[in-house]
Design a protein around this motif. Structure first.
Motif, PDB file in Angstrom:
ATOM      1  N   ASP A  26       0.792  -1.123  -0.060  1.00 11.15           N
ATOM      2  CA  ASP A  26       0.241   0.071   0.035  1.00 11.15           C
ATOM      3  C   ASP A  26       1.013   1.223  -0.042  1.00 11.15           C
ATOM      4  O   ASP A  26       1.516   1.585   0.944  1.00 11.15           O
ATOM      5  N   ASN A  29       0.030   3.889   2.440  1.00 11.94           N
ATOM      6  CA  ASN A  29       0.684   3.824   3.976  1.00 11.94           C
ATOM      7  C   ASN A  29       2.194   3.659   4.060  1.00 11.94           C
ATOM      8  O   ASN A  29       2.817   4.180   5.032  1.00 11.94           O
ATOM      9  N   LYS A  32       3.578   7.112   4.754  1.00 10.21           N
ATOM     10  CA  LYS A  32       3.327   7.375   6.035  1.00 10.21           C
ATOM     11  C   LYS A  32       4.648   6.727   6.719  1.00 10.21           C
ATOM     12  O   LYS A  32       4.998   7.477   7.807  1.00 10.21           O
ATOM     13  N   ASP A 113       5.295  -3.659   6.480  1.00 11.80           N
ATOM     14  CA  ASP A 113       5.820  -2.477   6.445  1.00 11.80           C
ATOM     15  C   ASP A 113       6.662  -2.320   5.065  1.00 11.80           C
ATOM     16  O   ASP A 113       6.875  -1.168   4.294  1.00 11.80           O
ATOM     17  N   ASP A 116       4.995  -2.175   1.911  1.00 13.92           N
ATOM     18  CA  ASP A 116       4.123  -0.840   1.851  1.00 13.92           C
ATOM     19  C   ASP A 116       5.484   0.277   1.467  1.00 13.92           C
ATOM     20  O   ASP A 116       5.108   1.164   0.545  1.00 13.92           O
TER      21      ASP A 116
END
Length: 126
Positions: A26, A29, A32, A113, A116
């Motif tokens: 993603d 995400n 971020k 993580d 992403d």
């Protein structure tokens, strides 16, 4: 019979595309996570001076590892890694295991993580 085979091939191909898409990270995400965990050392805006602790990542997908205007370790430059999803995943798991003598010590331990962040990095271009 030909129609049945064609439909079967189409169904298998569609399933493979869908499963590959489902495995993709993603990017929103990932951005971020990047801002929270990576921006301390890296910038991603083309033409912006790299930070003292890490290179500017803009355009890194189009150049071999260790060839930006940042003072990379000689071992990273010698590794001449071609960056893609696979090499980025390996790198983010453990940079110093991938290239002994690398200056980067930070690791993204969670697979989600990493996926992403990789999805985000694939969007930054040059």
């Amino acid at each position: 019979m030909k129609k049945t085979i064609s439909l079967s091939v189409f169904a298998v191909a569609s399933a493979l595309v869908l499963s590959a898409s489902a495995m993709a990270g993603d990017a929103a995400n990932g951005e971020k996570i990047f801002k929270k965990k990576c921006k301390t050392c890296h910038v991603v805006e083309a033409g912006k001076k790299p930070k003292a602790t890490g290179p500017n990542l803009a355009g890194f997908l189009t150049r071999p590892s260790g060839t930006s205007d940042y003072k990379h370790s000689k071992k990273l430059a010698a590794a001449a890694i071609t960056w893609n999803e696979e090499t980025l995943d390996q790198w983010l798991q453990n940079p110093r295991k991938m290239v002994k003598g690398s200056r980067m010590s930070f690791k993204l331990k969670k697979e989600k993580d990493r996926q992403d962040v990789i999805a985000y990095l694939m969007t930054i271009g040059s």
